[in-house]
Design a protein around this motif. Sequence first.
Motif, PDB file in Angstrom:
ATOM      1  N   TRP A  57      53.054  34.792  40.760  1.00  0.00           N
ATOM      2  CA  TRP A  57      52.141  35.941  40.784  1.00  0.00           C
ATOM      3  C   TRP A  57      52.868  37.212  40.330  1.00  0.00           C
ATOM      4  O   TRP A  57      52.420  37.923  39.425  1.00  0.00           O
ATOM      5  CB  TRP A  57      51.541  36.105  42.182  1.00  0.00           C
ATOM      6  N   TYR A 110      40.886  39.990  43.962  1.00  0.00           N
ATOM      7  CA  TYR A 110      42.134  39.745  43.216  1.00  0.00           C
ATOM      8  C   TYR A 110      42.241  40.586  41.947  1.00  0.00           C
ATOM      9  O   TYR A 110      43.175  40.422  41.186  1.00  0.00           O
ATOM     10  CB  TYR A 110      42.304  38.264  42.883  1.00  0.00           C
ATOM     11  N   ASN A 129      44.073  43.739  44.183  1.00  0.00           N
ATOM     12  CA  ASN A 129      45.427  43.166  44.148  1.00  0.00           C
ATOM     13  C   ASN A 129      45.733  42.166  45.257  1.00  0.00           C
ATOM     14  O   ASN A 129      46.860  42.080  45.737  1.00  0.00           O
ATOM     15  CB  ASN A 129      46.480  44.300  44.213  1.00  0.00           C
ATOM     16  N   GLY A 130      44.742  41.400  45.648  1.00  0.00           N
ATOM     17  CA  GLY A 130      44.911  40.489  46.786  1.00  0.00           C
ATOM     18  C   GLY A 130      45.643  39.201  46.474  1.00  0.00           C
ATOM     19  O   GLY A 130      45.962  38.443  47.392  1.00  0.00           O
ATOM     20  N   GLY A 131      45.899  38.943  45.207  1.00  0.00           N
ATOM     21  CA  GLY A 131      46.597  37.703  44.846  1.00  0.00           C
ATOM     22  C   GLY A 131      45.648  36.696  44.231  1.00  0.00           C
ATOM     23  O   GLY A 131      44.431  36.785  44.402  1.00  0.00           O
ATOM     24  N   TRP A 141      48.016  31.226  35.354  1.00  0.00           N
ATOM     25  CA  TRP A 141      46.823  30.360  35.353  1.00  0.00           C
ATOM     26  C   TRP A 141      47.055  29.153  34.458  1.00  0.00           C
ATOM     27  O   TRP A 141      46.628  28.050  34.778  1.00  0.00           O
ATOM     28  CB  TRP A 141      45.569  31.142  34.941  1.00  0.00           C
ATOM     29  N   LEU A 173      43.766  39.784  37.205  1.00  0.00           N
ATOM     30  CA  LEU A 173      44.644  39.496  38.351  1.00  0.00           C
ATOM     31  C   LEU A 173      45.504  40.717  38.599  1.00  0.00           C
ATOM     32  O   LEU A 173      46.377  41.045  37.788  1.00  0.00           O
ATOM     33  CB  LEU A 173      45.540  38.280  38.075  1.00  0.00           C
ATOM     34  N   ARG A 189      52.385  36.708  36.546  1.00  0.00           N
ATOM     35  CA  ARG A 189      51.026  37.264  36.706  1.00  0.00           C
ATOM     36  C   ARG A 189      49.979  36.373  36.033  1.00  0.00           C
ATOM     37  O   ARG A 189      49.938  35.165  36.267  1.00  0.00           O
ATOM     38  CB  ARG A 189      50.996  38.715  36.209  1.00  0.00           C
ATOM     39  N   ILE A 190      49.161  36.958  35.202  1.00  0.00           N
ATOM     40  CA  ILE A 190      48.001  36.233  34.671  1.00  0.00           C
ATOM     41  C   ILE A 190      48.397  34.964  33.917  1.00  0.00           C
ATOM     42  O   ILE A 190      47.626  33.993  33.871  1.00  0.00           O
ATOM     43  CB  ILE A 190      47.167  37.186  33.770  1.00  0.00           C
ATOM     44  N   THR A 231      36.801  30.668  41.750  1.00  0.00           N
ATOM     45  CA  THR A 231      38.237  30.737  41.538  1.00  0.00           C
ATOM     46  C   THR A 231      38.977  30.196  42.768  1.00  0.00           C
ATOM     47  O   THR A 231      38.717  30.633  43.883  1.00  0.00           O
ATOM     48  CB  THR A 231      38.632  32.204  41.285  1.00  0.00           C
ATOM     49  N   PRO A 232      39.881  29.241  42.558  1.00  0.00           N
ATOM     50  CA  PRO A 232      40.560  28.651  43.727  1.00  0.00           C
ATOM     51  C   PRO A 232      41.542  29.617  44.387  1.00  0.00           C
ATOM     52  O   PRO A 232      42.162  30.445  43.720  1.00  0.00           O
ATOM     53  CB  PRO A 232      41.288  27.443  43.144  1.00  0.00           C
ATOM     54  N   ASP A 233      41.668  29.489  45.697  1.00  0.00           N
ATOM     55  CA  ASP A 233      42.596  30.337  46.463  1.00  0.00           C
ATOM     56  C   ASP A 233      43.998  29.754  46.303  1.00  0.00           C
ATOM     57  O   ASP A 233      44.427  28.879  47.045  1.00  0.00           O
ATOM     58  CB  ASP A 233      42.189  30.432  47.926  1.00  0.00           C
ATOM     59  N   ILE A 234      44.705  30.303  45.331  1.00  0.00           N
ATOM     60  CA  ILE A 234      45.942  29.691  44.859  1.00  0.00           C
ATOM     61  C   ILE A 234      47.033  29.646  45.926  1.00  0.00           C
ATOM     62  O   ILE A 234      47.731  28.631  46.058  1.00  0.00           O
ATOM     63  CB  ILE A 234      46.422  30.440  43.599  1.00  0.00           C
ATOM     64  N   LEU A 235      47.218  30.697  46.693  1.00  0.00           N
ATOM     65  CA  LEU A 235      48.330  30.680  47.654  1.00  0.00           C
ATOM     66  C   LEU A 235      48.133  29.555  48.662  1.00  0.00           C
ATOM     67  O   LEU A 235      49.040  28.753  48.918  1.00  0.00           O
ATOM     68  CB  LEU A 235      48.480  32.028  48.371  1.00  0.00           C
ATOM     69  N   SER A 242      42.418  35.148  45.840  1.00  0.00           N
ATOM     70  CA  SER A 242      42.284  35.651  47.213  1.00  0.00           C
ATOM     71  C   SER A 242      40.796  35.688  47.568  1.00  0.00           C
ATOM     72  O   SER A 242      39.937  35.795  46.696  1.00  0.00           O
ATOM     73  CB  SER A 242      42.917  37.039  47.333  1.00  0.00           C
TER      74      SER A 242
END
Lengths: 405, 405
Positions: B62, A226, A230-232, B70, A43, B66-67, B282-286, A235
């Motif tokens: 984020w 991501y 660095n898209g989040g 999760w 990430l 950061r990591i 991977t889910p789009d978290i935002l 992303s």
Amino acid sequence: MSEALNDLQRHAAALDSADAFAKHRDLFALDDADTVYLDGNSLGALPRHVPDRIADVVTRQWGELRIRSWDESGWWTAPERIGDRIAPLVGAAAGQVVVGDSTSVNVFKAVVGAARLSPESRDEILVDASTFPTDGYIAESAARMTGRRVVPVAPGDLRAALGPRTAVALVNHVDYRTGRRHDLPGLTAAAHEAGALAVWDLCHSAGALPVGLDAHDVDFAVGCTYKYLNGGPGSPAYLYVAERHQAAFDSPLPGWNSHSDPFGMTPGYAPADGAARGRVGTPDILSMLALEAALDVWDGVGVEDVREKSLALTDFFLECVDTYVPAGRVTSVTPAAHEERGSQVSLRCEDGADAGAVMRELIARGVVGDFRRPDVLRFGFTPLYVGFCDAERAARVLGEVLAGS
Amino acid sequence: MSEALNDLQRHAAALDSADAFAKHRDLFALDDADTVYLDGNSLGALPRHVPDRIADVVTRQWGELRIRSWDESGWWTAPERIGDRIAPLVGAAAGQVVVGDSTSVNVFKAVVGAARLSPESRDEILVDASTFPTDGYIAESAARMTGRRVVPVAPGDLRAALGPRTAVALVNHVDYRTGRRHDLPGLTAAAHEAGALAVWDLCHSAGALPVGLDAHDVDFAVGCTYKYLNGGPGSPAYLYVAERHQAAFDSPLPGWNSHSDPFGMTPGYAPADGAARGRVGTPDILSMLALEAALDVWDGVGVEDVREKSLALTDFFLECVDTYVPAGRVTSVTPAAHEERGSQVSLRCEDGADAGAVMRELIARGVVGDFRRPDVLRFGFTPLYVGFCDAERAARVLGEVLAGS
């Protein structure tokens, strides 16, 4: 050992002073001086300007303009527009990359799309046997649904496995576990010589090293955004379909966003031309526009320069590991040869050490990498924000942890 | 007409005063008093508290954790957790709804999954012929990839079309264009009687009216979250797989997130139990956590109460249209019967009027609906934030526009 330590630390400081990307670190939210973040290959860190941009997307574009933003804020065209921002980072001319969906979903589009461009007599989909698992699982589904079968092959054996039955070869540019870089130009050319198509997964290479999709005649590619981009978190991923294949690209996910006239809302499907054919449903705008904002850190950055720093960083980290870590405790599974190395270093714990516990202790001491079962410590080096002093400290702390001090 | 106008306006004010949801409007960013927003069936309004929640996700989760987020911020489990938040709104017990991907991608999972539960002799997939186009396009792909064929059927003819060759019937609960609600309990029962499975698209019903997935033995369902659920532009969709089908559900998109041991990263795919089997990458978290925040507006809200207000609103709007709009200029294509109506009113422009131009003029005068080719004006009524005075004003302005004043 204290003299060597000082030498390395002095050397690290000198390298950081001479680093053309040193100023780039300030573009990222990395204010925790007690942390060395070496997990950007999982990430990427937050670019500092992204929160304000997202706040504008949420509060003004969604909250005030609401539905008008599909046109006025450029939401509708975001997948192609952001694709064109990513394109130069992977060596693609404009109009071939589209952003949206997860990497897994894009692997499905790419492998099915490539298989459908091959005659049915070509009934094999070669998948590198050390691939990130999702690629293998999805390739298995793509094979099942297109009347093919998956043949897992060690990447070193791919050339030999290519043949008249090969429809598609799906390969990771850089292996997620070992950090080994595979030979994209050579394997793509070999696939073509065998009459097959090449699909590349760029998750662990895009943003860290030159890819050269157009230059090497890659057919399809996918990647996430991501890690080094660095898209989040989560992303959206991207799909590259080489221009020469676009007109025949037959997506297995022909959602309304890929229709040539999406607002005609006709019952018959007619695919859009160009990159838009890779779209599916309504794009996830918040995640997508966070990515778009994040890509600003690449303005004026050359991927060749990024590669040069990446190799210097991983060389230096390996040198520090050699110095600091007691002999025999770890073995690098990342190739020493530059042409075979991505932008991470993976160390296998020897002597039955519990690599998970080692990584937990590293993280507790402020060195953030990650652990891949059963025994691998991964350290990712993002050239835009990791420095040589970071590399020195990470290796030193690893040495301390493994020495039990 | 001025007396009728006053009557309607007085009536509207009285209805708003008695509205139990009147206070709910304050939960949304709807401060532009000159605007009546009747496009929540396309993009729901922004709940006021969402920007702060997203800022926290971006900046702290984020940017700082950061990591670690999760695990520590619950990112990994978000798809099932948020699925369980949506479940009661569609009448599903916990553990059957998972959030992620677009509606189109979920239609693919559901239709392929349902087809694979049917014997091969059942080679037809019935699709309602007036469906939102993406459902038909994706069903076509699902049929092609599972050895079936799509049979488009007018929803009124679905019962008659069901038979021993039917594998799956894919139906929209509420038609996106006309606002007609189809008979979910009756058609599901008829499908089962014929030995087929029912897949429902809830895009235009979830959050506006009771669905009762469990009560009516629905097999699979999908829906978006950016309309009546206000999850934000392109917020992730969801997939419902009835518990009785979960163990046999064979997803065409078996990404690593749906593996029983995703971090084992084994080359062999072994699907997770339960709702997680519907995950892919991977889910789009935002986007996903914006949706999670947005769902807070449903705390303590009963969908039956929402339905009652929805019908009162659309009834009242139709009454106002009758009064204000010159005779013969528009015809409602939304059924008058409550049991056949969703939460929108669609008016067809007669006399060759340019419906697109009419909608543009409405929007210029602050009444935001939308236009569906060739001749339909759509007005969505989101009970949580649309009031009766809004309905009155929208009809009045429409009357003015169509009268050319």
